[in-house]
Every structure is written in C-alpha cells, then in structure tokens.
Design an enzyme around this catalytic site. Structure first.
Site, PDB file in Angstrom:
ATOM      1  CG  HIS A   1      53.144  30.874  57.895  1.00  0.00           C
ATOM      2  ND1 HIS A   1      53.659  31.226  56.687  1.00  0.00           N
ATOM      3  CD2 HIS A   1      52.368  29.773  57.676  1.00  0.00           C
ATOM      4  CE1 HIS A   1      53.229  30.387  55.754  1.00  0.00           C
ATOM      5  NE2 HIS A   1      52.434  29.495  56.319  1.00  0.00           N
TER       6      HIS A   1
ATOM      7  CE  LYS B   1      55.769  27.695  57.963  1.00  0.00           C
ATOM      8  NZ  LYS B   1      55.552  26.233  58.055  1.00  0.00           N
TER       9      LYS B   1
HETATM   10  N1  NDP Z   1      50.698  20.866  54.073  1.00  0.00           N
HETATM   11  C1  NDP Z   1      49.848  21.689  54.700  1.00  0.00           C
HETATM   12  O1  NDP Z   1      48.760  22.004  54.199  1.00  0.00           O
HETATM   13  C2  NDP Z   1      50.217  22.196  56.051  1.00  0.00           C
HETATM   14  C3  NDP Z   1      51.425  21.865  56.569  1.00  0.00           C
HETATM   15  N2  NDP Z   1      51.748  22.262  57.833  1.00  0.00           N
HETATM   16  C4  NDP Z   1      53.015  21.724  58.338  1.00  0.00           C
HETATM   17  O2  NDP Z   1      52.704  20.663  59.234  1.00  0.00           O
HETATM   18  C5  NDP Z   1      53.688  20.575  60.246  1.00  0.00           C
HETATM   19  C6  NDP Z   1      53.010  20.636  61.600  1.00  0.00           C
HETATM   20  O3  NDP Z   1      52.442  21.903  61.792  1.00  0.00           O
HETATM   21  P1  NDP Z   1      51.669  22.262  63.149  1.00  0.00           P
HETATM   22  O4  NDP Z   1      50.560  21.307  63.371  1.00  0.00           O
HETATM   23  O5  NDP Z   1      51.371  23.705  63.093  1.00  0.00           O
HETATM   24  O6  NDP Z   1      52.829  22.005  64.226  1.00  0.00           O
HETATM   25  P2  NDP Z   1      52.687  21.601  65.769  1.00  0.00           P
HETATM   26  O7  NDP Z   1      54.023  21.895  66.393  1.00  0.00           O
HETATM   27  O8  NDP Z   1      51.469  22.221  66.352  1.00  0.00           O
HETATM   28  O9  NDP Z   1      52.446  20.018  65.713  1.00  0.00           O
HETATM   29  C7  NDP Z   1      53.427  19.054  65.478  1.00  0.00           C
HETATM   30  C8  NDP Z   1      53.180  17.924  66.465  1.00  0.00           C
HETATM   31  O10 NDP Z   1      53.983  16.813  66.116  1.00  0.00           O
HETATM   32  C9  NDP Z   1      54.543  16.300  67.329  1.00  0.00           C
HETATM   33  N3  NDP Z   1      55.704  15.476  67.021  1.00  0.00           N
HETATM   34  C10 NDP Z   1      57.013  15.812  66.955  1.00  0.00           C
HETATM   35  N4  NDP Z   1      57.761  14.742  66.648  1.00  0.00           N
HETATM   36  C11 NDP Z   1      56.903  13.690  66.550  1.00  0.00           C
HETATM   37  C12 NDP Z   1      57.079  12.304  66.250  1.00  0.00           C
HETATM   38  N5  NDP Z   1      58.281  11.786  66.007  1.00  0.00           N
HETATM   39  N6  NDP Z   1      55.977  11.516  66.208  1.00  0.00           N
HETATM   40  C13 NDP Z   1      54.756  12.004  66.451  1.00  0.00           C
HETATM   41  N7  NDP Z   1      54.534  13.320  66.746  1.00  0.00           N
HETATM   42  C14 NDP Z   1      55.595  14.137  66.789  1.00  0.00           C
HETATM   43  C15 NDP Z   1      54.845  17.565  68.110  1.00  0.00           C
HETATM   44  O11 NDP Z   1      55.104  17.274  69.468  1.00  0.00           O
HETATM   45  P3  NDP Z   1      56.063  18.311  70.298  1.00  0.00           P
HETATM   46  O12 NDP Z   1      55.379  19.643  70.232  1.00  0.00           O
HETATM   47  O13 NDP Z   1      56.107  17.714  71.658  1.00  0.00           O
HETATM   48  O14 NDP Z   1      57.378  18.319  69.565  1.00  0.00           O
HETATM   49  C16 NDP Z   1      53.538  18.321  67.910  1.00  0.00           C
HETATM   50  O15 NDP Z   1      52.519  17.902  68.792  1.00  0.00           O
HETATM   51  C17 NDP Z   1      54.672  21.715  59.954  1.00  0.00           C
HETATM   52  O16 NDP Z   1      55.749  21.235  59.189  1.00  0.00           O
HETATM   53  C18 NDP Z   1      53.836  22.687  59.146  1.00  0.00           C
HETATM   54  O17 NDP Z   1      54.598  23.529  58.329  1.00  0.00           O
HETATM   55  C19 NDP Z   1      50.921  23.021  58.578  1.00  0.00           C
HETATM   56  C20 NDP Z   1      49.718  23.423  58.091  1.00  0.00           C
HETATM   57  C21 NDP Z   1      49.268  23.041  56.775  1.00  0.00           C
HETATM   58  O1  LIG Z   2      53.176  25.821  59.568  1.00  0.00           O
HETATM   59  C1  LIG Z   2      52.091  26.188  59.039  1.00  0.00           C
HETATM   60  O2  LIG Z   2      51.191  26.723  59.680  1.00  0.00           O
HETATM   61  C2  LIG Z   2      51.907  25.953  57.604  1.00  0.00           C
HETATM   62  N1  LIG Z   2      52.790  25.246  56.971  1.00  0.00           N
HETATM   63  C3  LIG Z   2      52.785  24.931  55.588  1.00  0.00           C
HETATM   64  C4  LIG Z   2      53.932  25.614  54.897  1.00  0.00           C
HETATM   65  O3  LIG Z   2      55.021  25.734  55.483  1.00  0.00           O
HETATM   66  O4  LIG Z   2      53.764  26.016  53.742  1.00  0.00           O
HETATM   67  C5  LIG Z   2      51.445  25.186  54.943  1.00  0.00           C
HETATM   68  C6  LIG Z   2      50.759  26.412  55.426  1.00  0.00           C
HETATM   69  O5  LIG Z   2      51.439  27.521  54.950  1.00  0.00           O
HETATM   70  C7  LIG Z   2      50.666  26.426  56.948  1.00  0.00           C
END
Ligand code: NDP
Ligand SMILES: O=C(O)C1=N[C@H](C(=O)O)C[C@H](O)C1
Length: 254
Positions: free
Chosen positions: A141, A145
């Site tokens: 990744h 992350k």
């Molecule tokens: N299921 C799937 O297909 C996928 C899952 N993911 C997962 O999704 C999650 C997010 O990933 P990603 O977008 O890369 O992470 P990011 O850090 O880019 O985004 C997370 C966002 O959430 C904000 N945040 C934190 N706490 C809160 C809250 N209480 N309320 C609202 N917003 C909040 C953060 O703000 P701040 O930065 O200020 O803390 C940030 O802007 C991870 O757990 C990742 O593993 C990612 C890709 C695909």
């Molecule tokens: O944080 C990410 O980027 C992603 N998070 C998810 C995970 O932890 O499996 C899904 C994907 O791998 C991207």
C-alpha cells in the site's frame, strides 16, 4: 453539491469527505444521476449536517478510531450506512449487530474492499486454500496508510484459515527457529501476512500458495481509487433494501 431534482433516489452523506477515498466518493455520487450528494463531512465538522441534509445513506471512509461512533450515530437515527473504513474485528461486528437489533429496518454494509477484482481475488483464494499446504499473503500500500496489515489482507487470511480448517489442514510447514522480530510477518489466524508500504503504490495484494512442485499466485492491483467506486455505488443503492448487517460485497454482487 448540485440538486438533481425529484428523480434522484437516495440522498447520500459522506464521512471522511476530504480524505483520499471520501473525495473520490463525493465525485462518484455527484456524477450518478440517481444519487444526490447531500452532505460532505470531515474531521471537526458536525455530524448533524448529515441529519439536517436528510441523508438516507451515509458512506464512511474515516479512520478505525472514528468509525464506530459514526456508525452508532447513523443507526440510532435510522440512517443506512456503507462502510469502507478498516478495523472491523468480530467484536466490532457483533457490536453493530446489537445496535441494529433495536433498529430492524436499518441496513449496514461493511466491506474491507469495494474493488470488484479484490472481491474475486478473495473468493479465488478461499477456493484454492484447501489444495495447498503453504500460504502467505503480501499486501502493498501507499505509505500514508494508518493500519497494517490491511483490512483486505486480514479478511483474506481469515477466509483462508476457515477453508484450511474445514479441509483439516494443519499449520503450514515452517522450520524457522531464529527470527528477527517481524521477519515472518504477522500471524492472522495462522496465516502469515506481510505488509509493504511504498510511495507510488495504491492498494495491491498477492496470495501465494505452495505445494509439492508448484505454486499458485493470485494477485490483485488497484492502481486508482476509482476502482472502488462501482462497488461503493452498488452498496449505496442496495443498502436500503438489506436490513441488518452485510459483511463484504460478495452478497451484493451475487
Ligand atoms: N473498503 C475499501 O474498499 C477501502 C477502504 N479504505 C479504508 O478507508 C479508510 C480511509 O482511507 P483514506 O481515504 O485513504 O484515508 P484518509 O486519511 O485520506 O481519509 C480519512 C478522512 O477521514 C477524516 N476523519 C477522521 N475522523 C473523522 C470523523 N470522526 N468524522 C469525519 N471525518 C473524519 C480524516 O481527517 P484527518 O485527516 O483530519 O484525520 C480524513 O480526511 C481507511 O480505513 C482505509 O483503509 C481505503 C480504500 C478502499
Ligand atoms: O487504505 C487503503 O488505501 C486501503 N484500505 C483497505 C484495506 O485496508 O484493505 C482497502 C484497500 O486495500 C485500500
């Protein structure tokens, strides 16, 4: 956020809207003719924006620390939720089931990976698991992350472990006696999982199986976060029709 008129089916609130995934989800919802982006909320914003905007479905891509409070808030208000945020243990899933027991009409979809290819990769791995004595997972990744190993790798390891147990397979052979801590990866239900973080990567996973004289490698790559959007939008459209907790995208694809 642009109004699409009465034809738009669901009003959607996005939590984590300024994050990498949240921004992509906002774009995808905005571009969908049948969905309306009603609220875009991030850290520091008030969740009541979601209720004030009359969102019927919330999509959560925040952090493992934040997601449970968000989810409880949605369920208590009768708002369906689609959750991509990682960190869901069996205990957390049971907690969500408890909340939903008091709100039998509410649907929650929690999926470790919304990429169609990733879902198939997990299914293929589960299918192959019983035929190979050795198995290891390598996930790769981007370095921003927060969690390791990934939710996808953890889920894959659990599926493989269950398939191995069902087939009566014991532990994978491994003679390691002297180990620098971490060299053999994390142990998730008996399956070794290795996490790589490097600039340039998005989300990638290999499942390596081995038996006498052959190996099988199943690999999936997400090169762009757009890869998750068809799965997210499918879940947004389906979740109002699926009360209770749905884990994984598999059931929705079938
Ligand atoms: N299921 C799937 O297909 C996928 C899952 N993911 C997962 O999704 C999650 C997010 O990933 P990603 O977008 O890369 O992470 P990011 O850090 O880019 O985004 C997370 C966002 O959430 C904000 N945040 C934190 N706490 C809160 C809250 N209480 N309320 C609202 N917003 C909040 C953060 O703000 P701040 O930065 O200020 O803390 C940030 O802007 C991870 O757990 C990742 O593993 C990612 C890709 C695909
Ligand atoms: O944080 C990410 O980027 C992603 N998070 C998810 C995970 O932890 O499996 C899904 C994907 O791998 C991207």
């Amino acid at each position: 956020m642009r109004e699409k008129g009465p034809a738009a089916a669901a009003r959607v609130g996005v939590l984590g809207a300024r994050g990498r995934m949240g921004m992509e989800v906002c774009k995808a919802v905005d571009a969908a003719a049948d969905l309306e982006l009603a609220a875009a909320v991030d850290q520091g914003d008030d969740l009541t924006e979601v209720a004030d905007a009359r969102a019927g479905v919330v999509v959560d891509f925040t952090t493992p620390d934040a997601v449970m409070d968000n989810l409880r808030w949605c369920v208590e208000r009768g708002i369906h939720a689609v959750v991509g945020t990682t960190g869901f243990t069996e205990r957390r899933l049971d907690q969500v089931r408890d909340w939903l027991a008091d709100r039998p009409r509410v649907g929650v979809v929690v999926a470790p990976n919304f990429g169609i290819g990733a879902v198939l990769m997990m299914q293929f791995a589960a299918r192959a698991a019983r035929h190979f004595e050795s198995v290891e997972i390598v996930e790769q990744h981007h370095p921003r992350k927060l969690d390791a190993p990934s939710g996808t790798a953890t889920h894959t390891a659990r599926l493989i472990a269950a398939a191995r147990a069902e087939a009566g397979l014991g532990p994978a052979p491994d003679a390691t006696r002297d180990e620098v801590a971490g060299a053999r990866g994390a142990d998730i239900d008996g399956v070794r999982v290795h996490a790589v973080r490097a600039t340039g990567l998005v989300a990638h996973q290999e499942v390596l199986f081995g038996t006498t004289g052959e190996t099988l490698t199943i690999r999936h790559d997400s090169y762009d976060r757009a890869s998750f959007m068809p799965g997210v939008l499918l879940a947004v459209r389906e979740v109002p029709r699926r009360p209770g907790l749905t884990v994984g995208l598999d059931a929705l694809l079938d």
